[in-house]
Design a protein around this motif. Structure first.
Motif, PDB file in Angstrom:
ATOM      1  N   MET A 128     101.806  21.520  21.361  1.00  8.44           N
ATOM      2  CA  MET A 128     102.515  22.387  22.298  1.00  8.44           C
ATOM      3  C   MET A 128     103.329  21.216  23.258  1.00  8.44           C
ATOM      4  O   MET A 128     102.904  20.298  23.631  1.00  8.44           O
ATOM      5  CB  MET A 128     101.405  23.224  23.309  1.00  8.44           C
ATOM      6  N   VAL A 129     104.346  22.020  24.061  1.00 12.27           N
ATOM      7  CA  VAL A 129     104.985  21.202  25.038  1.00 12.27           C
ATOM      8  C   VAL A 129     104.872  21.619  26.344  1.00 12.27           C
ATOM      9  O   VAL A 129     104.714  22.837  26.587  1.00 12.27           O
ATOM     10  CB  VAL A 129     106.563  21.539  24.702  1.00 12.27           C
ATOM     11  N   PHE A 130     104.678  20.820  27.090  1.00 15.69           N
ATOM     12  CA  PHE A 130     104.355  21.072  28.442  1.00 15.69           C
ATOM     13  C   PHE A 130     105.296  19.972  29.315  1.00 15.69           C
ATOM     14  O   PHE A 130     105.279  18.841  29.399  1.00 15.69           O
ATOM     15  CB  PHE A 130     102.834  20.838  28.948  1.00 15.69           C
ATOM     16  N   GLU A 131     106.152  20.588  30.360  1.00 15.84           N
ATOM     17  CA  GLU A 131     106.721  19.853  31.087  1.00 15.84           C
ATOM     18  C   GLU A 131     107.637  18.763  30.480  1.00 15.84           C
ATOM     19  O   GLU A 131     107.847  17.708  30.832  1.00 15.84           O
ATOM     20  CB  GLU A 131     106.313  19.173  32.221  1.00 15.84           C
ATOM     21  N   GLY A 132     108.310  19.180  29.306  1.00 12.72           N
ATOM     22  CA  GLY A 132     108.991  18.485  28.571  1.00 12.72           C
ATOM     23  C   GLY A 132     108.277  17.295  27.583  1.00 12.72           C
ATOM     24  O   GLY A 132     109.057  16.597  26.798  1.00 12.72           O
ATOM     25  N   VAL A 133     107.080  17.389  27.403  1.00  9.80           N
ATOM     26  CA  VAL A 133     106.386  16.416  26.698  1.00  9.80           C
ATOM     27  C   VAL A 133     105.622  17.090  25.682  1.00  9.80           C
ATOM     28  O   VAL A 133     104.849  18.251  25.838  1.00  9.80           O
ATOM     29  CB  VAL A 133     105.287  15.279  27.672  1.00  9.80           C
ATOM     30  N   LYS A 187     106.385   6.295  20.873  1.00  5.41           N
ATOM     31  CA  LYS A 187     105.535   5.867  21.676  1.00  5.41           C
ATOM     32  C   LYS A 187     104.201   6.681  22.077  1.00  5.41           C
ATOM     33  O   LYS A 187     103.967   6.921  23.107  1.00  5.41           O
ATOM     34  CB  LYS A 187     106.572   5.983  23.329  1.00  5.41           C
ATOM     35  N   GLY A 188     103.862   7.022  20.865  1.00  3.68           N
ATOM     36  CA  GLY A 188     102.437   7.863  20.918  1.00  3.68           C
ATOM     37  C   GLY A 188     101.217   7.133  21.327  1.00  3.68           C
ATOM     38  O   GLY A 188     101.141   5.870  21.052  1.00  3.68           O
ATOM     39  N   HIS A 189     100.613   7.697  22.056  1.00  6.13           N
ATOM     40  CA  HIS A 189      99.140   7.225  22.739  1.00  6.13           C
ATOM     41  C   HIS A 189      98.392   8.381  22.931  1.00  6.13           C
ATOM     42  O   HIS A 189      98.812   9.691  22.843  1.00  6.13           O
ATOM     43  CB  HIS A 189      99.382   6.633  23.967  1.00  6.13           C
ATOM     44  N   LEU A 190      96.983   8.142  23.068  1.00  7.03           N
ATOM     45  CA  LEU A 190      96.097   9.120  23.352  1.00  7.03           C
ATOM     46  C   LEU A 190      96.645   9.543  25.077  1.00  7.03           C
ATOM     47  O   LEU A 190      97.159   9.008  25.613  1.00  7.03           O
ATOM     48  CB  LEU A 190      94.528   8.629  23.646  1.00  7.03           C
ATOM     49  N   VAL A 191      96.535  10.854  25.181  1.00  5.03           N
ATOM     50  CA  VAL A 191      97.273  11.375  26.541  1.00  5.03           C
ATOM     51  C   VAL A 191      96.654  10.775  27.671  1.00  5.03           C
ATOM     52  O   VAL A 191      95.548  10.529  27.827  1.00  5.03           O
ATOM     53  CB  VAL A 191      96.718  12.911  26.373  1.00  5.03           C
ATOM     54  N   HIS A 199      96.497  17.663  38.081  1.00  2.00           N
ATOM     55  CA  HIS A 199      95.320  18.783  37.700  1.00  2.00           C
ATOM     56  C   HIS A 199      96.107  20.057  36.872  1.00  2.00           C
ATOM     57  O   HIS A 199      95.405  20.463  35.920  1.00  2.00           O
ATOM     58  CB  HIS A 199      94.814  19.589  38.940  1.00  2.00           C
ATOM     59  N   SER A 200      97.125  20.064  37.052  1.00  2.00           N
ATOM     60  CA  SER A 200      97.974  21.235  36.282  1.00  2.00           C
ATOM     61  C   SER A 200      97.906  20.801  34.742  1.00  2.00           C
ATOM     62  O   SER A 200      97.708  21.379  33.669  1.00  2.00           O
ATOM     63  CB  SER A 200      99.413  21.500  36.850  1.00  2.00           C
ATOM     64  N   LEU A 201      98.390  19.314  34.559  1.00  6.55           N
ATOM     65  CA  LEU A 201      98.100  18.745  32.998  1.00  6.55           C
ATOM     66  C   LEU A 201      96.865  19.091  32.452  1.00  6.55           C
ATOM     67  O   LEU A 201      96.562  19.567  31.360  1.00  6.55           O
ATOM     68  CB  LEU A 201      98.588  17.508  32.984  1.00  6.55           C
ATOM     69  N   ASN A 202      95.835  18.824  33.153  1.00  7.51           N
ATOM     70  CA  ASN A 202      94.264  18.512  32.841  1.00  7.51           C
ATOM     71  C   ASN A 202      94.042  20.081  32.249  1.00  7.51           C
ATOM     72  O   ASN A 202      93.332  20.231  31.445  1.00  7.51           O
ATOM     73  CB  ASN A 202      93.389  18.270  33.942  1.00  7.51           C
ATOM     74  N   LEU A 203      94.424  21.139  33.180  1.00  9.33           N
ATOM     75  CA  LEU A 203      94.004  22.591  33.070  1.00  9.33           C
ATOM     76  C   LEU A 203      94.827  23.165  31.631  1.00  9.33           C
ATOM     77  O   LEU A 203      94.334  23.634  30.714  1.00  9.33           O
ATOM     78  CB  LEU A 203      94.588  23.580  34.089  1.00  9.33           C
ATOM     79  N   ARG A 229      85.120  11.841  17.995  1.00  9.40           N
ATOM     80  CA  ARG A 229      85.631  13.241  18.685  1.00  9.40           C
ATOM     81  C   ARG A 229      87.032  13.571  18.378  1.00  9.40           C
ATOM     82  O   ARG A 229      87.664  12.565  17.890  1.00  9.40           O
ATOM     83  CB  ARG A 229      85.552  12.903  20.347  1.00  9.40           C
ATOM     84  N   PRO A 230      87.271  14.954  18.511  1.00  9.39           N
ATOM     85  CA  PRO A 230      88.678  15.287  18.218  1.00  9.39           C
ATOM     86  C   PRO A 230      89.702  14.714  19.309  1.00  9.39           C
ATOM     87  O   PRO A 230      88.948  14.194  20.235  1.00  9.39           O
ATOM     88  CB  PRO A 230      88.634  16.728  18.420  1.00  9.39           C
ATOM     89  N   TYR A 231      90.807  14.689  19.122  1.00  9.71           N
ATOM     90  CA  TYR A 231      91.498  13.883  20.372  1.00  9.71           C
ATOM     91  C   TYR A 231      93.022  14.586  20.627  1.00  9.71           C
ATOM     92  O   TYR A 231      93.472  15.301  19.884  1.00  9.71           O
ATOM     93  CB  TYR A 231      91.771  12.571  19.805  1.00  9.71           C
ATOM     94  N   ILE A 232      93.533  14.099  21.753  1.00  4.23           N
ATOM     95  CA  ILE A 232      94.917  14.709  21.876  1.00  4.23           C
ATOM     96  C   ILE A 232      95.787  13.553  22.370  1.00  4.23           C
ATOM     97  O   ILE A 232      95.591  12.654  22.882  1.00  4.23           O
ATOM     98  CB  ILE A 232      94.710  15.311  23.380  1.00  4.23           C
ATOM     99  N   CYS A 233      96.953  13.633  21.404  1.00  7.82           N
ATOM    100  CA  CYS A 233      98.005  12.566  21.482  1.00  7.82           C
ATOM    101  C   CYS A 233      99.324  13.115  22.498  1.00  7.82           C
ATOM    102  O   CYS A 233      99.384  14.262  22.582  1.00  7.82           O
ATOM    103  CB  CYS A 233      98.501  12.142  20.194  1.00  7.82           C
ATOM    104  N   GLU A 234      99.837  12.175  22.837  1.00  4.83           N
ATOM    105  CA  GLU A 234     101.236  12.282  23.725  1.00  4.83           C
ATOM    106  C   GLU A 234     102.194  11.807  23.098  1.00  4.83           C
ATOM    107  O   GLU A 234     102.081  10.550  22.956  1.00  4.83           O
ATOM    108  CB  GLU A 234     100.684  11.937  25.184  1.00  4.83           C
ATOM    109  N   HIS A 235     103.497  12.366  22.991  1.00  8.81           N
ATOM    110  CA  HIS A 235     104.615  11.770  22.419  1.00  8.81           C
ATOM    111  C   HIS A 235     105.914  12.492  22.685  1.00  8.81           C
ATOM    112  O   HIS A 235     105.756  13.660  23.243  1.00  8.81           O
ATOM    113  CB  HIS A 235     104.524  11.593  20.835  1.00  8.81           C
TER     114      HIS A 235
END
Length: 159
Positions: A35-40, A64-68, A73-77, A153-159
């Motif tokens: 999913m995309v949030f604030e362009g990421v 430039k992929g990494h764990l998030v 707080h808005s991104l955390n939610l 654990r499952p995980y979340i990447c950011e790219h």
């Protein structure tokens, strides 16, 4: 009065996140959801890996992929709701926080500034416990905990 105002503001932020026109970039049969949030772009991987294997997987999957790394707080939610939407029974997911073995401070694996945290009760543990990697709990409202990096654990990447 002040507490009521803070609660109302958090409620408005959460509602705007849930009703915002976030794009679903991909829904895969392999258990990856983007999913995309604030362009990421944020990608959730349901296959559990250790912290280091998850970080290596993120690096392989995108520019430039990494764990998030989480800086608000808005991104955390947003991430909490994304994971709960796609995997209702998952209790924890890796995020990119890790404790330095040199000074015991936490840092983000992407090198960005550690300027936001959302620790749950009893976290972080003391440095002598060797629980050096950070998960987001989905059963508590997105609170973070430090656990052993060898857990899968499952995980979340950011790219």
């Amino acid at each position: 009065m002040k507490a009521s105002l803070v609660f109302l503001i958090l409620l408005v932020v959460a509602e705007s996140i849930l009703s915002a026109p976030n794009k679903i970039a991909a829904l895969s049969e392999m258990g990856t959801y983007s999913m995309v949030f604030e362009g990421v772009t944020y990608t959730y991987y349901s296959s559990p890996l250790t912290f280091n294997a998850a970080e290596a997987s993120c690096k392989r999957t995108g520019y430039k992929g990494h764990l998030v790394s989480i800086h608000s707080h808005s991104l955390n939610l947003f991430l909490l709701h994304m994971v709960k939407h796609f995997s209702a029974n998952v209790q924890q997911v890796w995020i990119g926080g890790k404790r330095s073995r040199y000074n015991q401070n936490f840092y983000w694996t992407d090198g960005s500034r550690w300027n936001y945290w959302y620790w749950g009760s009893g976290s972080p543990s003391g440095p002598g416990y060797h629980q050096n990697c950070v998960v987001m709990s989905t059963t508590n409202p997105g609170y973070w905990h430090d656990i052993f990096c060898s857990y899968k654990r499952p995980y979340i990447c950011e790219h």
